[in-house]
Design a protein around this motif. Structure first.
Motif, PDB file in Angstrom:
ATOM      1  N   UNK A  17       0.807  -1.223   0.000  1.00  0.00           N
ATOM      2  CA  UNK A  17       0.000   0.000   0.000  1.00  0.00           C
ATOM      3  C   UNK A  17       0.838   1.271   0.000  1.00  0.00           C
ATOM      4  N   UNK A  18       2.131   1.128  -0.334  1.00  0.00           N
ATOM      5  CA  UNK A  18       2.950   2.340  -0.426  1.00  0.00           C
ATOM      6  C   UNK A  18       2.486   3.165  -1.625  1.00  0.00           C
ATOM      7  N   UNK A  19       2.506   4.475  -1.608  1.00  0.00           N
ATOM      8  CA  UNK A  19       3.071   5.311  -0.562  1.00  0.00           C
ATOM      9  C   UNK A  19       2.117   5.628   0.598  1.00  0.00           C
ATOM     10  N   UNK A  23       4.055   6.843   6.056  1.00  0.00           N
ATOM     11  CA  UNK A  23       4.101   7.497   7.368  1.00  0.00           C
ATOM     12  C   UNK A  23       2.900   7.159   8.241  1.00  0.00           C
ATOM     13  N   UNK A  24       1.971   6.374   7.679  1.00  0.00           N
ATOM     14  CA  UNK A  24       0.827   6.024   8.543  1.00  0.00           C
ATOM     15  C   UNK A  24       0.486   4.550   8.381  1.00  0.00           C
ATOM     16  N   UNK A  25      -0.286   4.045   9.332  1.00  0.00           N
ATOM     17  CA  UNK A  25      -0.525   2.609   9.417  1.00  0.00           C
ATOM     18  C   UNK A  25      -1.555   2.131   8.392  1.00  0.00           C
ATOM     19  N   UNK A  26      -1.261   0.974   7.797  1.00  0.00           N
ATOM     20  CA  UNK A  26      -2.234   0.342   6.880  1.00  0.00           C
ATOM     21  C   UNK A  26      -3.560   0.099   7.601  1.00  0.00           C
ATOM     22  N   UNK A  27      -3.472  -0.267   8.868  1.00  0.00           N
ATOM     23  CA  UNK A  27      -4.678  -0.621   9.646  1.00  0.00           C
ATOM     24  C   UNK A  27      -5.554   0.597   9.927  1.00  0.00           C
ATOM     25  N   UNK A 251     -19.375 -16.212   5.655  1.00  0.00           N
ATOM     26  CA  UNK A 251     -19.250 -14.770   5.466  1.00  0.00           C
ATOM     27  C   UNK A 251     -18.310 -14.458   4.315  1.00  0.00           C
ATOM     28  N   UNK A 252     -18.092 -13.176   4.116  1.00  0.00           N
ATOM     29  CA  UNK A 252     -17.264 -12.730   3.001  1.00  0.00           C
ATOM     30  C   UNK A 252     -16.015 -12.069   3.565  1.00  0.00           C
ATOM     31  N   UNK A 253     -14.860 -12.453   3.020  1.00  0.00           N
ATOM     32  CA  UNK A 253     -13.610 -11.848   3.469  1.00  0.00           C
ATOM     33  C   UNK A 253     -13.100 -10.880   2.405  1.00  0.00           C
ATOM     34  N   UNK A 254     -12.710  -9.695   2.867  1.00  0.00           N
ATOM     35  CA  UNK A 254     -12.108  -8.725   1.954  1.00  0.00           C
ATOM     36  C   UNK A 254     -10.644  -8.589   2.322  1.00  0.00           C
ATOM     37  N   UNK A 255      -9.767  -8.884   1.373  1.00  0.00           N
ATOM     38  CA  UNK A 255      -8.333  -8.764   1.634  1.00  0.00           C
ATOM     39  C   UNK A 255      -7.938  -7.296   1.467  1.00  0.00           C
ATOM     40  N   UNK A 256      -8.047  -6.541   2.549  1.00  0.00           N
ATOM     41  CA  UNK A 256      -7.785  -5.101   2.473  1.00  0.00           C
ATOM     42  C   UNK A 256      -6.296  -4.775   2.516  1.00  0.00           C
ATOM     43  N   UNK A 257      -5.453  -5.810   2.545  1.00  0.00           N
ATOM     44  CA  UNK A 257      -4.008  -5.591   2.400  1.00  0.00           C
ATOM     45  C   UNK A 257      -3.653  -5.431   0.932  1.00  0.00           C
ATOM     46  N   UNK A 258      -4.622  -5.749   0.026  1.00  0.00           N
ATOM     47  CA  UNK A 258      -4.391  -5.553  -1.407  1.00  0.00           C
ATOM     48  C   UNK A 258      -5.291  -4.418  -1.879  1.00  0.00           C
ATOM     49  N   UNK A 259      -4.839  -3.699  -2.894  1.00  0.00           N
ATOM     50  CA  UNK A 259      -5.593  -2.506  -3.317  1.00  0.00           C
ATOM     51  C   UNK A 259      -6.982  -2.881  -3.844  1.00  0.00           C
ATOM     52  N   UNK A 260      -7.019  -3.974  -4.650  1.00  0.00           N
ATOM     53  CA  UNK A 260      -8.312  -4.347  -5.221  1.00  0.00           C
ATOM     54  C   UNK A 260      -9.291  -4.795  -4.123  1.00  0.00           C
ATOM     55  N   UNK A 261      -8.795  -5.589  -3.180  1.00  0.00           N
ATOM     56  CA  UNK A 261      -9.641  -6.055  -2.070  1.00  0.00           C
ATOM     57  C   UNK A 261     -10.159  -4.872  -1.264  1.00  0.00           C
ATOM     58  N   UNK A 262      -9.308  -3.897  -1.071  1.00  0.00           N
ATOM     59  CA  UNK A 262      -9.671  -2.711  -0.293  1.00  0.00           C
ATOM     60  C   UNK A 262     -10.759  -1.901  -1.017  1.00  0.00           C
TER      61      UNK A 262
END
Ligand code: UTP
Length: 300
Positions: A17-19, A23-27, A251-262
């Protein structure tokens, strides 16, 4: 049997998820109007957790601030009579719930992050939640579903999901023996196997119930896949000593560590948001109708 402690490893570098994550958290990335970590915390609290243990790293101060009391903001909202917003801010950490922050000095891997929680967890069974896996439980939050299984079997439980065979290289994959609907006993685990070497397509995702035995095993775990100390490797050692269950959550899982999932998560949660759903649906409708028109013209 209740689980009171939940560990949130949030010390990863978030390189995908750079950039945004420089300076801030992915979470702290919001899905509609709430940061990912707040969804994770709410899920843990609704499954009975009362002590929240965050394993943090550099650039993660915003997480600490988010769960801290914001005196100035609260006074300002109160002075302006914004009682609903004030409630929203005050509800982030309900009464009786405490937060502990432990620093992982170096991002040596998820296993290493979980090991840092040992002094705070002690000798209790506990949850581990990866906030970038946002799970929209069908009837119940994913952790609550897992807690039901835990109450019945009293052992470690991992959330799992079937993934396309070609994606096994992105997950911990289990070889498991079915023991009931959606439930199996894990015989073997492999971190990020190539599709041709994967023992199945049943993947571990970001929710775990673990016994404290894992800490002793993590102490012994050497760097594995990607040069990191992997939680999967320590769980593999645990299989020789204790039963570990794989639970296929509903349930449904969204992989928000990837841009498309997010992006997908934002669309799906936007379409369910009480204040936004109607306008957002209308907007998407308009936009997709425009695409259909363009497609038709192109084909004509
Ligand atoms: P990821 O594999 O998603 O890594 O970690 P990451 O660094 O967050 O993101 P990318 O892959 O570089 O984009 C899975 C979880 O483990 C935590 C992360 O914060 C995330 O919740 N983690 C990972 C740690 O807390 N410490 C680590 O050393 C590694």
């Amino acid at each position: 049997m209740r689980i009171r402690k939940a560990v949130f490893p949030v010390a990863g570098l978030g390189t995908r998820f750079l950039p945004a994550t420089k300076a801030s958290a992915k979470e702290m990335l919001p899905v509609v109007d709430k940061p990912l970590i707040q969804y994770a915390v709410q899920e843990a609290i609704s499954a009975g957790a009362q002590e929240l243990i965050f394993i943090t790293g550099r650039s993660k101060n915003s997480i600490m601030d988010h769960f801290d009391k914001a005196y100035e903001l609260e006074a300002e909202l109160a002075a302006r009579g914004k009682s609903k917003l004030l409630e929203t801010v005050q509800d982030i950490v309900p009464p009786g719930v405490t937060c502990i922050f432990i620093r992982q000095a170096e991002a040596l891997g998820l296993g290493h992050a979980v090991l840092q929680a040992w002094p705070a967890v002690g000798d209790e069974d506990f949850y581990v939640i990866l906030a970038d896996d946002l799970i929209d439980g069908r009837l119940q939050p994913c952790l609550s579903q897992m807690h039901r299984v835990y109450q019945q079997y009293g052992t470690s439980v991992l959330a799992t999901q079937r993934v396309p065979q070609e994606e096994t290289g992105s997950y911990g994959i289990v070889d498991a023996q079915p023991i009931g609907p959606g439930l199996s006993e894990i015989k073997k685990m492999v971190e990020k196997p190539k599709p041709e070497n994967a023992p199945s397509n049943l993947a571990v995702v970001g929710r775990y119930i673990l016994t404290p035995r894992i800490f002793k095993l993590l102490e012994r775990t050497q760097r594995g896949a990607g040069g990191e100390i992997q939680l999967t490797d320590a769980i593999s050692l645990m299989l020789n000593e204790q039963t570990v269950l794989a639970y296929e959550f509903e349930g449904v899982r969204h992989d928000c560590g990837s841009k498309l999932g997010y992006l997908r998560a934002n669309v799906e949660f936007g379409l369910k948001h009480p204040e936004l759903a109607d306008d957002f649906r209308a907007y998407l409708h308009e936009m997709t109708a425009g695409w259909h028109d363009q497609d038709k013209k192109r084909k004509a």
